[in-house]
Design a protein around this motif. Structure first.
Motif, PDB file in Angstrom:
ATOM      1  N   LEU A   1      50.005  41.705  36.554  1.00  0.00           N
ATOM      2  CA  LEU A   1      49.780  43.139  36.472  1.00  0.00           C
ATOM      3  C   LEU A   1      49.143  43.295  34.911  1.00  0.00           C
ATOM      4  CD1 LEU A   1      49.064  45.922  37.265  1.00  0.00           C
ATOM      5  CD2 LEU A   1      51.578  46.444  37.149  1.00  0.00           C
ATOM      6  N   PHE A   2      47.850  43.684  34.632  1.00  0.00           N
ATOM      7  CA  PHE A   2      47.411  43.706  33.160  1.00  0.00           C
ATOM      8  C   PHE A   2      47.575  45.549  33.026  1.00  0.00           C
ATOM      9  CE2 PHE A   2      46.023  39.853  34.238  1.00  0.00           C
ATOM     10  CZ  PHE A   2      46.135  38.982  32.914  1.00  0.00           C
ATOM     11  N   GLY A   3      47.698  45.721  31.923  1.00  0.00           N
ATOM     12  CA  GLY A   3      47.589  47.312  31.438  1.00  0.00           C
ATOM     13  C   GLY A   3      48.354  47.453  30.129  1.00  0.00           C
TER      14      GLY A   3
ATOM     15  N   LEU B   1      44.922  35.225  28.368  1.00  0.00           N
ATOM     16  CA  LEU B   1      45.419  36.272  29.376  1.00  0.00           C
ATOM     17  C   LEU B   1      44.187  36.636  30.338  1.00  0.00           C
ATOM     18  CD1 LEU B   1      47.663  38.437  26.831  1.00  0.00           C
ATOM     19  CD2 LEU B   1      48.215  36.913  28.784  1.00  0.00           C
ATOM     20  N   GLU B   2      43.017  36.811  29.682  1.00  0.00           N
ATOM     21  CA  GLU B   2      41.822  37.462  30.272  1.00  0.00           C
ATOM     22  C   GLU B   2      41.533  36.459  31.525  1.00  0.00           C
ATOM     23  OE1 GLU B   2      39.457  40.018  26.922  1.00  0.00           O
ATOM     24  OE2 GLU B   2      38.841  38.213  27.748  1.00  0.00           O
ATOM     25  N   SER B   3      41.937  35.051  31.180  1.00  0.00           N
ATOM     26  CA  SER B   3      41.469  33.964  32.391  1.00  0.00           C
ATOM     27  C   SER B   3      42.039  34.139  33.480  1.00  0.00           C
ATOM     28  CB  SER B   3      41.482  32.820  31.651  1.00  0.00           C
ATOM     29  OG  SER B   3      42.797  32.319  31.594  1.00  0.00           O
ATOM     30  N   LEU B   4      43.295  34.840  33.492  1.00  0.00           N
ATOM     31  CA  LEU B   4      43.968  34.990  34.719  1.00  0.00           C
ATOM     32  C   LEU B   4      43.057  35.740  35.838  1.00  0.00           C
ATOM     33  CD1 LEU B   4      47.465  35.484  33.371  1.00  0.00           C
ATOM     34  CD2 LEU B   4      46.794  33.613  34.585  1.00  0.00           C
ATOM     35  N   SER B   5      42.214  36.661  35.493  1.00  0.00           N
ATOM     36  CA  SER B   5      41.466  37.375  36.242  1.00  0.00           C
ATOM     37  C   SER B   5      40.409  36.727  37.120  1.00  0.00           C
ATOM     38  CB  SER B   5      40.758  38.815  35.475  1.00  0.00           C
ATOM     39  OG  SER B   5      39.888  38.064  34.789  1.00  0.00           O
ATOM     40  N   LEU B   6      40.375  35.626  36.747  1.00  0.00           N
ATOM     41  CA  LEU B   6      39.468  34.606  37.366  1.00  0.00           C
ATOM     42  C   LEU B   6      39.837  34.091  38.719  1.00  0.00           C
ATOM     43  CD1 LEU B   6      37.964  32.708  34.388  1.00  0.00           C
ATOM     44  CD2 LEU B   6      36.843  34.652  35.638  1.00  0.00           C
TER      45      LEU B   6
ATOM     46  N   ASN C   1      42.241  44.218  44.361  1.00  0.00           N
ATOM     47  CA  ASN C   1      42.100  45.284  43.465  1.00  0.00           C
ATOM     48  C   ASN C   1      41.728  46.622  44.146  1.00  0.00           C
ATOM     49  OD1 ASN C   1      42.520  44.676  40.506  1.00  0.00           O
ATOM     50  ND2 ASN C   1      41.606  42.770  41.232  1.00  0.00           N
ATOM     51  N   ARG C   2      40.838  46.466  45.353  1.00  0.00           N
ATOM     52  CA  ARG C   2      40.564  47.597  46.189  1.00  0.00           C
ATOM     53  C   ARG C   2      41.993  48.444  46.721  1.00  0.00           C
ATOM     54  NH1 ARG C   2      36.278  44.631  47.970  1.00  0.00           N
ATOM     55  NH2 ARG C   2      37.161  43.749  49.737  1.00  0.00           N
ATOM     56  N   TRP C   3      42.878  47.538  47.052  1.00  0.00           N
ATOM     57  CA  TRP C   3      44.428  47.998  47.361  1.00  0.00           C
ATOM     58  C   TRP C   3      44.868  48.674  46.177  1.00  0.00           C
ATOM     59  CZ3 TRP C   3      49.032  46.456  45.503  1.00  0.00           C
ATOM     60  CH2 TRP C   3      50.074  47.418  46.075  1.00  0.00           C
ATOM     61  N   PHE C   4      44.855  47.929  44.941  1.00  0.00           N
ATOM     62  CA  PHE C   4      45.544  48.348  43.973  1.00  0.00           C
ATOM     63  C   PHE C   4      45.051  49.574  43.542  1.00  0.00           C
ATOM     64  CE2 PHE C   4      45.798  47.987  39.190  1.00  0.00           C
ATOM     65  CZ  PHE C   4      47.160  48.069  39.121  1.00  0.00           C
ATOM     66  N   GLU C   5      43.749  49.850  43.648  1.00  0.00           N
ATOM     67  CA  GLU C   5      43.186  51.384  43.210  1.00  0.00           C
ATOM     68  C   GLU C   5      43.844  52.447  44.127  1.00  0.00           C
ATOM     69  OE1 GLU C   5      38.908  51.074  43.314  1.00  0.00           O
ATOM     70  OE2 GLU C   5      39.100  49.398  41.573  1.00  0.00           O
ATOM     71  N   ARG C   6      43.891  52.055  45.300  1.00  0.00           N
ATOM     72  CA  ARG C   6      44.510  52.907  46.467  1.00  0.00           C
ATOM     73  C   ARG C   6      45.921  53.300  46.007  1.00  0.00           C
ATOM     74  NH1 ARG C   6      41.341  49.852  50.194  1.00  0.00           N
ATOM     75  NH2 ARG C   6      43.236  48.928  50.907  1.00  0.00           N
ATOM     76  N   ALA C   7      46.481  52.178  45.886  1.00  0.00           N
ATOM     77  CA  ALA C   7      48.197  52.453  45.589  1.00  0.00           C
ATOM     78  C   ALA C   7      48.413  53.196  44.446  1.00  0.00           C
ATOM     79  CB  ALA C   7      48.856  50.998  45.079  1.00  0.00           C
TER      80      ALA C   7
ATOM     81  N   TYR D   1      44.209  46.031  35.915  1.00  0.00           N
ATOM     82  CA  TYR D   1      43.908  45.327  37.272  1.00  0.00           C
ATOM     83  C   TYR D   1      44.919  44.387  37.626  1.00  0.00           C
ATOM     84  CZ  TYR D   1      42.512  41.776  34.021  1.00  0.00           C
ATOM     85  OH  TYR D   1      42.577  40.609  32.974  1.00  0.00           O
ATOM     86  N   LEU D   2      44.979  43.837  38.905  1.00  0.00           N
ATOM     87  CA  LEU D   2      46.056  43.174  39.314  1.00  0.00           C
ATOM     88  C   LEU D   2      45.337  41.634  39.590  1.00  0.00           C
ATOM     89  CD1 LEU D   2      49.063  43.040  40.261  1.00  0.00           C
ATOM     90  CD2 LEU D   2      48.119  44.016  42.516  1.00  0.00           C
ATOM     91  N   THR D   3      45.953  40.538  39.613  1.00  0.00           N
ATOM     92  CA  THR D   3      45.293  39.347  40.166  1.00  0.00           C
ATOM     93  C   THR D   3      46.532  38.517  40.478  1.00  0.00           C
ATOM     94  OG1 THR D   3      43.943  37.403  39.595  1.00  0.00           O
ATOM     95  CG2 THR D   3      45.540  38.032  37.767  1.00  0.00           C
ATOM     96  N   GLN D   4      46.147  37.690  41.632  1.00  0.00           N
ATOM     97  CA  GLN D   4      47.156  36.585  42.222  1.00  0.00           C
ATOM     98  C   GLN D   4      46.931  35.450  41.312  1.00  0.00           C
ATOM     99  OE1 GLN D   4      47.071  36.135  46.284  1.00  0.00           O
ATOM    100  NE2 GLN D   4      48.881  34.640  46.316  1.00  0.00           N
ATOM    101  N   ALA D   5      48.086  35.071  40.759  1.00  0.00           N
ATOM    102  CA  ALA D   5      48.063  33.887  39.753  1.00  0.00           C
ATOM    103  C   ALA D   5      48.250  32.722  40.528  1.00  0.00           C
ATOM    104  CB  ALA D   5      48.907  34.317  38.833  1.00  0.00           C
ATOM    105  N   LYS D   6      49.337  32.768  41.601  1.00  0.00           N
ATOM    106  CA  LYS D   6      49.596  31.623  42.436  1.00  0.00           C
ATOM    107  C   LYS D   6      49.960  31.992  43.683  1.00  0.00           C
ATOM    108  CE  LYS D   6      53.768  29.912  41.337  1.00  0.00           C
ATOM    109  NZ  LYS D   6      54.703  30.028  42.517  1.00  0.00           N
ATOM    110  N   THR D   7      50.433  30.889  44.604  1.00  0.00           N
ATOM    111  CA  THR D   7      50.848  30.912  45.676  1.00  0.00           C
ATOM    112  C   THR D   7      52.393  30.181  45.803  1.00  0.00           C
ATOM    113  OG1 THR D   7      49.683  29.126  46.733  1.00  0.00           O
ATOM    114  CG2 THR D   7      48.581  31.199  47.047  1.00  0.00           C
ATOM    115  N   ARG D   8      53.081  30.256  47.109  1.00  0.00           N
ATOM    116  CA  ARG D   8      53.964  29.282  47.218  1.00  0.00           C
ATOM    117  C   ARG D   8      55.147  29.282  46.244  1.00  0.00           C
ATOM    118  NH1 ARG D   8      52.103  25.600  51.357  1.00  0.00           N
ATOM    119  NH2 ARG D   8      53.323  23.788  50.362  1.00  0.00           N
ATOM    120  N   PRO D   9      55.772  30.624  45.771  1.00  0.00           N
ATOM    121  CA  PRO D   9      55.665  31.826  46.485  1.00  0.00           C
ATOM    122  C   PRO D   9      54.536  32.370  45.590  1.00  0.00           C
ATOM    123  CG  PRO D   9      57.382  32.158  44.793  1.00  0.00           C
ATOM    124  CD  PRO D   9      56.903  30.387  44.584  1.00  0.00           C
TER     125      PRO D   9
END
Length: 450
Positions: free
Chosen positions: A405-407, A133-138, A368-374, A392-400
């Motif tokens: 979201l971790f918490g 799970l932690e590795s997604l933040s990479l 994550n700068r956007w996430f903190e503001r949100a 924190y929030l990480t983008q895991a994939k594209t297309r789509p």
């Protein structure tokens, strides 16, 4: 003899790189020990994985040291191996979790031109779940989970490597497909008589009407390679989807089935409506299923040259789309005339822009700068007086685009707050009206603090 594609194994010391190397080459060519730093020079061998042949490079454990030191020179050798490789396997130790050196390696790899596959080694059993799970933040998406020592997960590794290594002359690798210069895979779908055949012929500049199939035989969608203003388009043609049917209900079922078959091959889907008939329930069903499949959607009103009360019709269709498509608001609505060709250039321009948004990746820092503001502007609720902490929030994939979201207590996060985050991502980070996936994850460690 043809030159084999090359795979480099990269990671910090003692995560199992040499064990994986030995597993892939089928013999113990690399020394393996619990002591970190056993491997110093690059070691190469021919690997064979479930019928996939490639050259594999075992690299020294990456350490952040000065280039004049031995560890620093080892790191330079590792960096050279990655530059030469067709793809890099970034190994982390799932049992140890993510450490600062893993994050340092990830930052370096993100700046490299070499495609990266994240691999969570030692992932067998429950001990590796938290590290996975932690590795997604990479920022490299879902990791391939395996045990190099026991040979578990090699089939998943094969599937991850295949797009990068197999049949490169015939099949475009996944990374190439994400290039803005790659052909736009565009499907045109819609109900019978919406004018798909006429639009396809107008785009191609020739009469290329696809006739319907013989009775009882399902037809595959046909890809037609085409060029528009110097840009490559692979047109997924569904013009011949009409089948004889005595019952209107059956005709609609066949319409949806064939449209969805075309969607399987597409990046962007144009849903063509008949402006003389407006938006019908079946159109919304097709649009909804396109978005559920994760494809980018553009809606086009055809026969605009003969439409009556054009302004009222346009606004009515736009309002009905926003109301009927709960997944995405603001889907692009265009007007075209397949008979005259008017509006086709604008439609294709929007299709390319939509694919760019669908393929967009946001850096972890910016995200994550956007996430903190949100969350500062609208903090998550506290059901039952217990605060939901979003870490924190990480983008895991594209297309789509897909985000994780971790918490803590995220299972209690209301749908309305999830929509708030998704809508903000679309609005503020350049994703527009494309489907965005949000997955909630909490640490599974029973001894973890909440």
């Amino acid at each position: 003899m043809a030159k084999l594609p090359t795979v480099a194994i990269i990671g910090r010391p003692n995560v199992g790189k040499s064990t994986l190397f030995n597993r892939l080459v089928g013999k113990k060519l690399a020394l393996v020990d619990d002591l970190p730093g056993v491997t110093r020079d690059r070691r190469e061998g021919d690997a064979h994985l479930l019928g996939l042949d490639f050259r594999v490079i075992d690299t020294a454990g990456y350490e952040d040291m000065d280039a004049v030191t031995l560890p620093g020179r080892m790191r330079q050798q590792t960096e050279a191996a990655v530059r030469q490789a067709d793809v890099a396997l970034f190994l982390i130790d799932a049992r140890a979790g993510i450490v600062p050196l893993d994050e340092e390696i990830a930052r370096w790899l993100r700046g490299s031109d070499t495609p990266v596959i994240l691999v969570a080694n030692k992932a067998e059993g429950r001990a590796g779940e938290t590290g996975v799970l932690e590795s997604l933040s990479l920022g490299f998406g879902d990791p391939v989970q395996l045990s190099a020592e026991h040979g578990e997960g090699v089939a998943d590794l094969f599937e991850a490597l295949l797009p990068h290594l197999d049949g490169k002359a015939e099949d475009e690798p996944e990374e190439d497909e994400e290039s803005p210069d790659a052909p736009l895979k565009l499907a045109i779908v819609g109900r019978p008589n919406a004018g798909k055949s006429t639009l396809v012929n107008r785009m191609l500049g020739e009469d290329r009407m696809i006739t319907g199939p013989e009775a009882g035989i399902t037809r595959d969608s046909i890809a037609i390679d085409w060029e528009w203003q110097g840009r490559q388009v692979r047109l997924i043609d569904t013009a011949g989807m009409r089948k004889r049917a005595k019952v209107q209900e059956k005709l609609e079922r066949l319409s949806v089935a064939d449209a969805m078959h075309a969607v399987d091959f597409a990046e962007v889907v144009v849903l063509l409506l008949d402006a003389t008939r407006g938006l019908e329930v079946q159109d919304l069903k097709i649009a909804s299923r396109v978005l559920d499949e994760g494809r980018a959607l553009v809606v086009a009103l055809n026969k605009w040259d003969v439409a009556e009360n054009a302004s009222k019709l346009f606004n009515g269709v736009k309002a009905a789309l926003d109301e009927g498509l709960s997944q995405v608001k603001g889907v692009p609505l265009m007007t075209v005339s397949a008979a005259t060709g008017k509006g086709i250039d604008q439609l294709l321009e929007v299709a390319f822009e939509t694919r760019d948004a669908w393929s967009r990746r946001v850096g972890t820092g910016e995200l994550n700068r956007w996430f903190e503001r949100a969350i500062e502007a609208n903090p998550p609720p506290a059901p039952g007086g217990k605060r939901i902490k979003l870490r924190y929030l990480t983008q895991a994939k594209t297309r789509p685009p897909g985000f994780v979201l971790f918490g803590t207590r995220v299972d209690q996060l209301p749908d309305s707050y999830q929509r708030y985050l998704v809508n903000g991502i679309r609005r503020d980070l350049g994703f527009g009206a494309v489907p965005v996936r949000l997955t909630l994850r909490a640490p599974k460690n029973p001894f973890g603090r909440s």
